[in-house]
Design a protein around this motif. Sequence first.
Motif, short mmCIF file in Angstrom:
data_model
loop_
_atom_site.label_atom_id
_atom_site.label_comp_id
_atom_site.label_asym_id
_atom_site.label_seq_id
_atom_site.Cartn_x
_atom_site.Cartn_y
_atom_site.Cartn_z
N LYS A 301 0.84 -1.21 0.00
CA LYS A 301 0.00 0.00 0.00
C LYS A 301 0.87 1.26 0.00
O LYS A 301 0.63 2.21 -0.75
CB LYS A 301 -0.93 0.00 1.22
CG LYS A 301 -1.96 1.13 1.20
CD LYS A 301 -2.93 1.04 2.35
CE LYS A 301 -4.06 2.07 2.25
NZ LYS A 301 -3.63 3.44 2.01
N GLU A 304 2.54 1.68 -3.46
CA GLU A 304 1.58 2.07 -4.50
C GLU A 304 1.08 3.50 -4.30
O GLU A 304 0.96 4.26 -5.26
CB GLU A 304 0.41 1.07 -4.52
CG GLU A 304 0.81 -0.26 -5.14
CD GLU A 304 -0.33 -1.27 -5.14
OE1 GLU A 304 -1.31 -1.07 -4.39
OE2 GLU A 304 -0.20 -2.28 -5.87
N ASP A 305 0.81 3.86 -3.03
CA ASP A 305 0.33 5.21 -2.73
C ASP A 305 1.36 6.28 -3.11
O ASP A 305 1.01 7.41 -3.44
CB ASP A 305 -0.01 5.36 -1.24
CG ASP A 305 -1.28 4.59 -0.88
OD1 ASP A 305 -1.96 4.10 -1.82
OD2 ASP A 305 -1.58 4.48 0.33
N ASN A 306 2.64 5.90 -3.03
CA ASN A 306 3.71 6.86 -3.32
C ASN A 306 4.31 6.67 -4.72
O ASN A 306 5.35 7.25 -5.05
CB ASN A 306 4.82 6.74 -2.27
CG ASN A 306 4.38 7.27 -0.91
OD1 ASN A 306 4.44 8.46 -0.64
ND2 ASN A 306 3.92 6.37 -0.04
#
Length: 409
Positions: A301, A304-306
């Motif tokens: 997570k 992917e978020d960054n």
Amino acid sequence: MSENKNKYGADNIQALEGLEAVRKRPGMYIGSTDSKGLHHLVWEVVDNSIDEHLAGHCDAISITIHKDNSITVKDNGRGIPVGMHAKLKKSALEVVMTILHAGGKFDKDTYKVSGGLHGVGVSCVNALSDYLKAEVHRDGKIYIQEYSEGKPQTEVIESGTTDKRGTFITYRPDANIFDELDYKYDILATRFKEMSYLNSGLTLILEDEREQVEGKNRTDTYYSEGGLKEFVKYIDQSRTAIIENPIYVKAKEDNVEVEVAMQYNTSYSENIYSFVNNINTREGGTHVSGFKRAVNRVFLKFAEDNGLFSKLKFKVSGEDFREGMTAIVSVKVPEPQFKGQTKGELGNSEVTGIVSRACGKVLQYYLEENKHEAKRIIDKVILAATARHAARKARELVQRKNVLTGSGL
């Protein structure tokens, strides 16, 4: 064949009483009768002392290997009760030492958590020893009882006064049971060093009367203040760490205590050591599954978020997140369910979610607050995933060539 040999009647049915079953089938209780089983006897006795430590009543345990390979384990706990057992009409000490599934482990108020789950520990050791002496220092008095092959040789005798407290167990393994009787110092030393890290604040002293160092018995003392954080650094001392300090988790939910320390290094191997109530669960179990789940979920997570995986044209797998990781997962579970008597794998399904939630929270916070270290870890994950993907492509290419050239098996 004679008629008698083929006869199968009521007289052929054997009922083993007391500890006879342990002597008849020792492998069922301690795993084997080789060196591993011999050392297992020590773990069973020491586990009882560790349980006293976990209950907050013991901070020192000494283990002595005598010249004849007998062992003495002393602790400064409360001492096994010696009063008369109401139901069995014999001393509680004799009950604990001679009856399977007897002890304080089954009373939740006495021990919240315990390593010797099945209550066969010390009575098993008694059954498999040609001599055992239990000495209890309790309420200012000394009480002694001696046994042979699990059978009491004396009543519980009051033997003077004392200002100490605790239980002292001396036993000599039975040569008719064990294939070998030679205790290996290094095996014991490794385990007690491990135990000191798992039980910060506990002192363990190992002494060997068989070996002299500068005119004295060989002796080592193990004590850890830092616990698992020190442990993971000790395991990784020959590797190059990529984060400055280990990531540390300590939490409690539904009476299950979770403690985890993890470190990333430049190596390509994954090392996860797991423990339940101080017992090394070599086959892992639900606590390890919960830990892996948290690592996979939180790191994926975050990356992917960054946008850290945006350039990858293939999926990152769970093993990529764990390459170069050294972790110790230790849980304290009130009623652990192990697969097998030797407790190699934890089976409690509820532990998976508890460990996953506890680790997930801490990992999420760590990655948000330590961006540089997080970037280093994710770079390591990307490298691992890329190498794995390239290796798979190379394998597929070789297999295709074999099919085309007809050199397949």
